[in-house]
Design an enzyme around this catalytic site. Structure first.
Site, short mmCIF file in Angstrom:
data_model
loop_
_atom_site.label_atom_id
_atom_site.label_comp_id
_atom_site.label_asym_id
_atom_site.label_seq_id
_atom_site.Cartn_x
_atom_site.Cartn_y
_atom_site.Cartn_z
N GLU A 298 -2.32 9.17 -0.81
CA GLU A 298 -3.37 8.20 -0.17
C GLU A 298 -5.01 8.92 -0.14
O GLU A 298 -5.95 8.47 -0.46
CB GLU A 298 -3.00 7.71 1.13
CG GLU A 298 -3.82 6.62 1.88
CD GLU A 298 -3.38 6.03 3.11
OE1 GLU A 298 -4.18 5.05 3.64
OE2 GLU A 298 -2.33 6.69 3.78
N ARG B 239 5.87 4.15 6.01
CA ARG B 239 5.28 4.18 7.24
C ARG B 239 5.20 2.79 7.91
O ARG B 239 5.85 1.89 7.33
CB ARG B 239 3.91 4.89 7.52
CG ARG B 239 2.71 4.27 6.88
CD ARG B 239 1.47 4.73 7.06
NE ARG B 239 0.43 3.98 6.44
CZ ARG B 239 -0.64 4.60 5.81
NH1 ARG B 239 -0.75 5.63 5.66
NH2 ARG B 239 -1.62 3.79 5.62
N ASP B 240 4.93 2.56 9.11
CA ASP B 240 4.79 1.27 10.01
C ASP B 240 3.93 0.28 9.21
O ASP B 240 3.09 0.04 10.06
CB ASP B 240 4.86 1.59 11.31
CG ASP B 240 3.85 2.48 11.63
OD1 ASP B 240 2.85 2.94 10.85
OD2 ASP B 240 3.52 2.60 12.95
N GLU B 241 3.88 0.19 8.03
CA GLU B 241 2.73 -0.70 7.36
C GLU B 241 3.45 -1.26 6.31
O GLU B 241 4.00 -2.63 6.65
CB GLU B 241 1.58 0.51 6.90
CG GLU B 241 0.48 -0.53 6.82
CD GLU B 241 -0.73 0.41 6.57
OE1 GLU B 241 -1.87 -0.07 6.10
OE2 GLU B 241 -0.74 1.44 6.95
N TRP C 22 -11.69 -5.84 -1.52
CA TRP C 22 -10.33 -6.26 -1.43
C TRP C 22 -10.09 -7.67 -1.80
O TRP C 22 -9.16 -8.11 -2.50
CB TRP C 22 -10.06 -5.90 0.09
CG TRP C 22 -9.57 -4.83 0.71
CD1 TRP C 22 -8.33 -4.22 1.37
CD2 TRP C 22 -10.30 -3.49 0.40
NE1 TRP C 22 -8.12 -3.05 1.41
CE2 TRP C 22 -9.43 -2.52 0.94
CE3 TRP C 22 -11.42 -3.08 -0.15
CZ2 TRP C 22 -9.62 -1.18 0.91
CZ3 TRP C 22 -12.09 -1.79 -0.11
CH2 TRP C 22 -10.93 -0.77 0.24
N ASP D 54 -5.73 -2.60 -2.81
CA ASP D 54 -4.94 -1.63 -3.45
C ASP D 54 -4.78 -2.65 -4.64
O ASP D 54 -4.53 -1.89 -5.95
CB ASP D 54 -3.87 -1.26 -2.72
CG ASP D 54 -4.22 -0.50 -1.49
OD1 ASP D 54 -4.71 -1.20 -0.67
OD2 ASP D 54 -3.86 0.57 -1.37
N HIS E 173 1.07 6.19 -2.61
CA HIS E 173 -0.13 5.17 -2.05
C HIS E 173 -0.73 5.15 -3.54
O HIS E 173 -1.63 5.87 -3.86
CB HIS E 173 -0.94 5.82 -1.21
CG HIS E 173 -1.50 4.84 -0.11
ND1 HIS E 173 -0.90 4.47 0.70
CD2 HIS E 173 -2.57 3.97 -0.25
CE1 HIS E 173 -1.63 3.57 1.74
NE2 HIS E 173 -2.63 3.31 0.90
N ASP F 209 0.91 -1.16 -0.02
CA ASP F 209 0.09 -0.12 0.06
C ASP F 209 0.94 1.30 0.12
O ASP F 209 0.63 2.22 -0.72
CB ASP F 209 -1.03 -0.07 1.13
CG ASP F 209 -0.16 -0.03 2.34
OD1 ASP F 209 0.92 -0.55 2.50
OD2 ASP F 209 -0.65 0.23 3.62
#
Length: 967
Positions: free
Chosen positions: A739, A455-457, A524, A464, A760, A451
């Site tokens: 995003e 960041r912390d992902e 999704w 997506d 994103h 995605d």
């Protein structure tokens, strides 16, 4: 003739990949008038084809998109192959020889998993010193993998040009190993194999919000075999066992999210070179791991490589910081040359945007995204090893860059994918948007379609991936990349009884039943059906569809069971749904849930996925399945119409996304089509031709308009420059896709930090419309892989000109158009050798068309004429039957917009205070001057309010043709 683009399982010269079904593909290019008499594929065990193991013979029925020779492959064997084409005159032309090499296949492992005896505080080094006899080496391979991530060294050299191996996959179900050709580096006498390991995805901190540790394991592991084959026919294996040794390396800390700390003072000199000297005390014994080898499997991951580099500009910020601007938001890392005193500490931390001219990183949440280097006083080329960053800016501390230039460079890391397209238009901002969408893909296609990279992902969100799949497959050659992703998806799905996780690989922290561990949501989880069908249409490889068919079918059966649980209404009304995620029309402005009924979104995807399974079943010859899923799709379609349409054809859900879904997925009953299209038009107009959509509505918005006679609105949507729009981000200086529509506010301030990525790619799916409708290049599912395709560009004076190409698996397709100064339309096309195309030309009369040589067989259509052509270059210019050159693009003020009664109705029906106010609604048809004086509505339409709205939207709402509104 030219025979090129030879691929094995969609890879160029793959070594050690999983080859479950051997598929060969190629492109033949020749003069347009030339004809092939036959094509032949030859496979041998040597480059000179003295040992031929397969010869197809010259045939006319070989499929150049997915030829399957059906040979039995041996383990650890290199195969050479070529294609020979013969023209009508009997002249033959051979391609260059390509190769593929198998991995261990079903061979048992000689090596064992090994691990450090104790828990190391730093990232480990592991090695084996050994000697080889003095006899000629014929070939040498290393088969290896390390957990979490690793780099392989032999005799002091890093082997290969890929990074972050073995990549991110569902480690709990399978573990990929890689194959390395080390023939030229291995030597008779002393040798040293060395491995450097880091945490990566397998262990360490990873997961949604960065909140999990050691998802798959808490111990470093390594398994390797160096197989040496000698010219005399003998073979020797140097494998991981208890005789290997381990040491703590100079990499003090390494984390996907937090970056790395490298202390050069802790380096072990020549640790990966052979030496007869006594063993350094820092080396310790290893132990055999309890892990077995059953999950080991040859790789599917496309290698992660450096694909680009940037030299930054130095900025001294108002806060006194040294910040490097790389001018492009990208994914990768930063390198520099350190020649500084011992003990010097040089650090960089990265961010995506400046705030008030100063460094900023708060939207990375808990990800520290730093790199720290501690010098040992010796010159060094410094780089990270087992992390990556999403960034445009880097703040440098520990060195004065005005006094010493360390040669900082930014390197882009990405799965190695060939770019296959390009577009340029007359609008520089649109060109930048197209570039931003490509860079969004470059930044997020790092082994999984993530995605976001910063960041912390950084996880493989299926929504997506599904939304962007066709755009991705125009941009780049994606089948091998998606094959690996779909392999992970299938493994995860099997464990979930047909459901598909929100993220693949699924994050499964022990004892956690939270949001990120969820599965089974519309849009999704429909990655299970959408991606395989996109790959089939774009690349024409039936074997990929065959492989992924069980995944498609199991997903629809999961939805059907959910439907049965709730009464078999042929609607999907159960479970958590994302809905139109991040849409702007939700009742709660602080919620990411859009305003569209989530059951409507889910039910439309129920219909869509059932339809795709029916089409796949038909292609694959599963006749009974095709009938079952065709009927299921028809039942769902009817149920959607019954539930969400009034008896007079009015949509019960009046969001932009609801109209988009009904029009894009052909859910409008024929008798209501005109009324529903008019309502859709009014809805878009009432928003000032602005987006209110989220992850579900946005990808289909422009095409839903263009397909249904509202092409000018689609261009208006594309070309809006104020919030919310695609070009708003471009005008704000974006170099990737955001995003959120307002990730950065008009004043340059970031709009929030909880969920706000500036890289994103999902909304970059507008590029699919640019290829399919602006250039008009569309696949024909009846002839997948562009054997036959559609060229149906829909020009607009709002853009003026567009040209581009798509390197399809059948050859290079080109399309261009321009609206000339005298009002004529000009079109130019290229249809590659061996293909046919149906070209549609808008607003051209049949009488005029048939006066042109290549259009003599044209037939009339609703929009103009169409003709099916063979390979060739085609161009035409003509005066269209309607005016493509409106005098000006009108900007309507809000007063003018509200004077247009249908727009006024749509606007006021969306206001919560007005929606159920029958007294107010009955006056909507009144003349505007009288209407605005009504006490119940005066506050909404006062002169002061209208002036404020006009100021917000820069003086008005851009409408291409004011006359069309009034009509």
């Amino acid at each position: 003739m030219n025979i090129y683009n030879l691929k094995t399982n969609h890879l160029l010269n793959p070594i050690g990949f999983l080859i479950d079904t051997l598929t060969l593909s190629w492109i033949v290019e020749a003069s347009f008038g030339e004809k092939l008499q036959g094509t032949r594929v030859v496979i041998g065990l040597d480059e000179n084809y003295e040992k031929v193991i397969h010869d197809s013979g010259s045939r006319t029925d070989l499929d150049p998109l997915s030829y399957q020779p059906g040979i039995l492959l041996q383990p650890r064997t290199r195969y050479f192959w070529k294609v020979v084409a013969k023209n009508a005159a009997g002249e033959e032309q051979a391609s260059e020889t390509q190769y593929f090499e198998t991995a261990k296949e079903e061979e048992a492992w000689t090596g064992n998993w090994i691990e450090p005896v104790r828990q190391f505080e730093r990232m480990p080094l592991m090695r084996k010193l050994f000697r080889l006899p003095t006899k000629p080496i014929r070939k040498a391979r290393i088969y290896a993998t390390g957990l979490g991530v690793y780099e392989l060294y032999l005799n002091g050299e890093k082997i290969g040009d890929e990074y972050l191996a073995p990549g991110f996959h569902s480690y709990d179900f399978w573990q990929q190993y890689q194959t390395y050709d080390v023939t030229e580096i291995l030597q008779t006498g002393g040798n040293a194999i060395g491995f450097m390991l880091g945490d990566g995805w397998f262990k360490g901190r990873f997961g949604f919000d960065g909140g999990y540790e050691n998802l798959y394991g808490d111990q470093f592991r390594l398994i390797a075999e160096c197989v040496v084959s000698y010219e005399d026919g003998t073979e020797e294996i140097i494998a991981t066992d208890a005789a290997w040794e381990a040491a703590e390396g100079p990499l003090v800390a390494s984390s996907i999210y937090d970056g790395e700390i490298y202390d050069a003072n802790l380096e072990i000199k020549d640790w990966n070179k052979y030496s007869e000297a006594a063993t350094d005390a820092r080396w310790e014994p290893v132990q055999l791991s309890a892990a077995d080898t059953e999950k080991l499997q040859a790789r599917l991951s496309v290698p992660i490589k450096i694909v680009d580099a940037f030299v930054p500009e130095l900025i001294l910020t108002p806060a006194g910081e040294q910040v490097l601007d790389f001018k492009q938001n990208m994914t990768g890392w930063i390198t520099f040359t350190a020649d500084v005193p011992k003990g010097s500490v040089i650090t960089y931390e990265v961010g995506e945007v400046l705030q008030e001219g100063n460094f900023y990183r708060e939207n990375l949440r808990t990800a520290e995204a730093k790199f720290t280097y501690i010098s040992n006083g010796k010159p060094a080329e410094v780089r990270p090893y087992f992390t990556f960053y999403g960034f445009r800016y880097a703040k440098i501390t520990g060195i004065d860059l005005l006094e010493q230039d360390l040669g900082f460079k930014g390197y882009v890391l990405q799965s190695e994918l060939e770019e296959t397209s390009g577009i340029i238009t007359a609008n520089p901002d649109v060109n930048q948007l197209l570039k931003n969408a490509l860079w969004g893909q470059k930044g997020n296609f790092l082994d999984v379609p993530t995605d976001c990279p910063q960041r912390d992902e950084r996880m493989g969100w299926t929504g997506d991936a599904q939304i962007f799949a066709r755009t991705a497959s125009y941009h780049m050659y994606t089948p091998a990349f998606y094959k690996k992703f779909m392999h992970d998806l299938r493994l995860e799905q099997k464990a979930l009884d047909g459901a598909v996780p929100f993220v693949v690989p699924q994050i499964k922290p022990e004892g956690d039943a939270g949001f990120v561990t969820g599965a089974g949501a519309a849009a999704w989880s429909d990655a299970a059906t959408v991606i395989p069908w996109v790959l089939y249409e774009q690349y024409g490889d039936r074997s990929l569809l065959q492989e992924q068919y069980p995944t498609m079918k199991d997903w629809v059966e999961y939805i059907r069971r959910e439907d049965e649980k709730s009464g078999a209404k042929r609607l999907w009304t159960t479970g958590f749904q994302f809905g139109d995620w991040l849409a702007l029309d939700g009742a709660n402005p602080h919620s990411p849930m859009g305003g569209t009924d989530t059951s409507l979104v889910a039910s439309v995807y129920y219909y869509h996925s059932a339809s795709l399974v029916a089409r796949a079943a038909e292609v694959l010859g599963h006749t009974q399945d095709a009938l079952v899923y065709t009927n299921l799709a028809a039942e769902v379609k009817q149920a959607i119409q019954n539930e969400y349409l009034t008896v007079m054809g009015r949509l019960a859900v009046t969001t932009q996304t609801a109209y988009i879904l009904f029009h894009y997925f052909d859910l409008c009953p024929e008798q209501f089509k005109e009324r529903m299209t008019k309502d859709f038009y009014d809805k878009v107009i009432s928003s000032g031709i602005h987006l209110q959509t989220g992850f579900v509505g946005t990808p289909y918005f422009a095409e839903a308009l263009s397909r249904n006679g509202m092409n000018e609105l689609a261009y208006g949507l594309l070309l809006n420059e104020d919030y919310p729009s695609w070009l708003f981000a471009v005008k704000m200086g974006a170099t990737t896709i955001w995003e959120r529509w307002n990730s950065i506010l008009p004043d340059g301030k970031i709009s929030g930090t909880d969920m706000n990525s500036l890289n994103h790619y999902a909304y970059g799916s507008i590029v699919e419309w640019v290829y399919r409708c602006v250039l008009g290049i569309q696949a024909d599912s009846a002839h997948p892989g562009y054997r036959h395709f559609i060229l149906a560009p829909q020009p607009s004076a709002q853009l003026g000109k567009a040209e581009g190409y798509y390197q399809s698996v059948s050859g290079r397709i080109e399309s261009a158009w321009e609206i000339m100064s005298d009002g004529q339309l000009f079109f130019s096309f290229r249809v590659p050798f061996g293909t046919t195309a149906t070209i549609t030309l808008p607003d051209l009369s049949l009488e005029k068309a048939r006066k042109m040589e290549w259009l003599q067989e044209a037939i009339p259509t609703e929009v103009g004429v169409s003709v099916t052509v063979k390979a060739g270059d085609y161009s035409v210019s003509y005066m269209p039957t309607r005016n493509y050159r409106p005098e000006v693009t009108t900007k309507l003020t809000y007063r003018e917009l509200l004077e247009y009664t249908p727009a006024r109705k749509v606007i006021f029906e969306q206001l919560p205070m007005m929606r159920n106010n029958e007294i107010a609604l009955q006056y909507l048809d009144m003349p505007f001057e009288a209407f605005k004086e009504l006490p119940i509505v005066s506050n909404f339409v006062s002169d002061e309010t209208l002036e404020r709205l006009d100021a917000t939207f820069s003086g008005g709402i851009p409408i291409i043709d004011k006359i069309s509104l009034q009509s």
